[in-house]
Structure formats: C-alpha cells, structure tokens
Design an enzyme around this catalytic site. Sequence first.
Site, PDB file in Angstrom:
ATOM      1  N   THR A  73       0.821  -1.193   0.059  1.00 59.67           N
ATOM      2  CA  THR A  73       0.102   0.123  -0.114  1.00 59.67           C
ATOM      3  C   THR A  73       0.925   1.252   0.105  1.00 59.67           C
ATOM      4  OG1 THR A  73      -1.823  -1.064   1.155  1.00 59.67           O
ATOM      5  CG2 THR A  73      -2.037   1.308   1.307  1.00 59.67           C
ATOM      6  N   CYS A 323     -12.405  -3.363   1.516  1.00 55.96           N
ATOM      7  CA  CYS A 323     -12.692  -1.724   1.922  1.00 55.96           C
ATOM      8  C   CYS A 323     -13.876  -1.436   0.778  1.00 55.96           C
ATOM      9  CB  CYS A 323     -11.407  -0.760   1.239  1.00 55.96           C
ATOM     10  SG  CYS A 323     -10.071  -1.812   0.973  1.00 55.96           S
TER      11      CYS A 323
HETATM   12  N1  PLP Z   1      -1.445  -4.368  -4.394  1.00 58.93           N
HETATM   13  C1  PLP Z   1      -2.410  -5.573  -4.692  1.00 58.93           C
HETATM   14  C2  PLP Z   1      -2.434  -6.249  -6.115  1.00 58.93           C
HETATM   15  C3  PLP Z   1      -2.760  -6.363  -3.459  1.00 58.93           C
HETATM   16  O1  PLP Z   1      -3.569  -7.412  -3.755  1.00 58.93           O
HETATM   17  C4  PLP Z   1      -2.421  -5.779  -2.093  1.00 58.93           C
HETATM   18  C5  PLP Z   1      -3.074  -6.580  -1.176  1.00 58.93           C
HETATM   19  O2  PLP Z   1      -3.793  -7.187  -1.173  1.00 58.93           O
HETATM   20  C6  PLP Z   1      -1.859  -4.636  -2.021  1.00 58.93           C
HETATM   21  C7  PLP Z   1      -1.432  -4.078  -3.185  1.00 58.93           C
HETATM   22  C8  PLP Z   1      -1.585  -3.929  -0.744  1.00 58.93           C
HETATM   23  O3  PLP Z   1      -0.633  -4.816  -0.108  1.00 58.93           O
HETATM   24  P1  PLP Z   1      -0.374  -4.725   1.468  1.00 58.93           P
HETATM   25  O4  PLP Z   1      -1.342  -5.180   2.242  1.00 58.93           O
HETATM   26  O5  PLP Z   1       1.124  -4.992   1.655  1.00 58.93           O
HETATM   27  O6  PLP Z   1      -0.174  -2.874   1.554  1.00 58.93           O
END
Ligand code: PLP
Length: 374
Positions: A73, A323
Amino acid sequence: MNKPVYFDYCANTPVDPSVLDTYVKTASQCIGNANSVHSMGRASKAIMDDVLAKMADLLHVKPDEIILTSGATEANNLALKGIAAATRHVGKHIVSTSLEHSSVSASLSMLQQEGYEIDLCPLSGDGTIDLEELEDLVRDDTCLVSISLVDSEAGVIQPVNEIRKIVHSHPHTLLHVDATQAMGKTPVDFDCGDTISFAPHKFFGLNGCGVLIKHEHVPLVPQNSGGASTTLYRSGTPDPAMAAACLCALENLYAHQNQWQQHCAKCNAYLRQELTKIAGVKINSPAAAVPQILNLSLSGRKGFETQKALDEKGYCVSVKSACTSDYLPSHAVMAITRDRRRALESFRISVSPLTTLEQCEGLVQAVREISEDK
Ligand code: PLP
C-alpha cells in the site's frame, strides 16, 4: 468445531519459520541505529548494506533502486503520488485500469481531486488490457501509466512487455507495475516497469514490509518528511531485521517457485473441474489466470453471503477488496464478465503450496451444500 481451513492466501500467508528466525536473529544483532556514525550504528549499517546487496542481486536491480516500505500500500502510494509530483512538467494525465487494488485506485482518486485527469483503459474479454485502446489513451502529456501485473480478484496476468512498449513510445511517460499478487504466481522481471511494488507477506514473509523498486532514471518526490534513511525516498530508522526477513522470503520463493506453481496448478485444475459441476456456479477467472486465484459466482447469493455460509462451515474465502461495500459489485468481475449480478455474487478462493487436495475436496463439498440449501 474443527480448525478453519484457509483459502485466502492472496490476502495473507503464514510466515515461514525461516523468515521469523532471520528476523529474530538480525533484530538481536542490530542494536545501533544504522544511521548513527558510531561503531554499533556502522555495524547495523553493514548488515543492512549486505542484505540490500543480496536482494539487489536476486532481483537483478541495483541496491540503490530498492526502497523498503511498510507494505505494498505504501509502495503504491509513494510511486503514484511521488511520480505525479515529480513529473508535473510532463502533464497531469494518468492511465490505469479497473482491476487495481484500492491503494492504487484511491491514490488516483486523490490525484484526480488535485486536478489530474485519470483514464481507465478498457479491457478485453479475458480481462487483459486492450492494447489498441491503451495506444489511443497514452498521450505526450501522460505522466504515468499504472497497472497491476496480476490483479487480486480474478488473477488476470497483464501482457506487461507489450504495455511497456506502448508506454515507452512516449519518452516522458513512466510505467508503475503493482506486482504484489504476481510474486510467486508468474515470473516477474524487474525491468518490466519504471517502478515495481510488492510485499513479502504474500509469499510467507512478514507483514509490515513492502518494497518499491525505483529504477535510477525515475524522478520521485518522497512522501514522508523527516530525514534520510537508507534511501532519500523514504525516511525513518532503517530496519535491517525486516530487510533480512524480506530477503529470506524472497530466497525461499526463488528456490521453490516452480514446485509451488505446479502444486497450485493441480489444486486449481481440480477446483475448476469439480466446482463447475455444481448448478449455479460460474467461474469468473479467465483460463489463463494465475492458478493461485479462482474467482467464481454462485447464483442466487451475494458473494458476502456465500463467504459467510462457507465461514460457518469452516472455510475462509474472500469477497472483493475488504474496503468496498458488500452491496457493490466487484469492479474486476464486472470488468471481465460485464455482468453486474455475477459481479455481486462473486467470491475468491486462493490456494498456496500449503493447500491440500483433501482441503479442496472439502471446499467443493461445502459449496455444493450451500448451492443446494436455497
Ligand atoms: N496491491 C495488490 C494487487 C494487492 O493485492 C494488495 C493487497 O492485497 C496490495 C497492493 C496492498 O498490499 P499491502 O497489504 O502489503 O499493503
């Protein structure tokens, strides 16, 4: 009640004992702050440098191109907002897709409020980006194109080399690739984009760690204020233990990924074959999707109702991103199937090398019982 059976490995994986061990050992070794100039600070810095050199070797990038963050994220936020801020002279146009994780789509919404124009590229019937449409959409004032190499809901693999060619036919346009769901599920070449994000908790690493690969030529405005860390782009005290744990998860992944992939392909083939025999089940993940992700719909029930019913039977699956509201259709399934009802009824099964065929049999039986219980 029996122990729940986990079919949500795309959300998180259990940490491998070797990763945890590495974390504990390195954390107890590194007393000094790696930014401190005294001997104990220098000792921590030497460990950090060694870990980054090995990670760079493994990923075929330079140590300076690795930015460690708190998760994918943060890596996505940093890439999108940081590139947008650094490339205002190019323009305020960004292209992305409807298959992105909320850390990308919400960052884009924020940029839109700041006056950026955001275009979502249409998809072909198999969920991949329509390359002709992409060619039409990218302009000389497009500062950024952001795609996920594998989307988290349906597991579609994007043709990233073709996408990169189109994006780079505009000399000032940069490509961000969210590889969070791609790691361990399809080969990831760290030259596929100008910035690439991932997080080791998706492949038996620790939570609270993410990586942004930012190639040297990419301008980026840091999003955290307050002092240099191991990199200018993300301030804060460096965490050699977390870096070492991330390296360990990557080494495990690179050592086993072929074997892991074959195992997941067997589970996927079994699930596809058996679940489609159940009346009312429709598979939403295209045939070419990664084997770890299987998105499906059970007619007559909203996805979250099926999830709840499966949970009561001891099976943990997921429904789109956590979310969004239960009553909104999955954007990804909607984009692929163009069927709102099916998108509302969709849920995701995700498998890993730890999934057994016996567990898959149990899950199929549970879906069958739910489908008959109307
Ligand atoms: N990007 C993708 C494609 C994801 O599937 C996720 C989490 O499921 C994220 C970003 C965010 O990851 P994080 O939980 O490490 O912040």
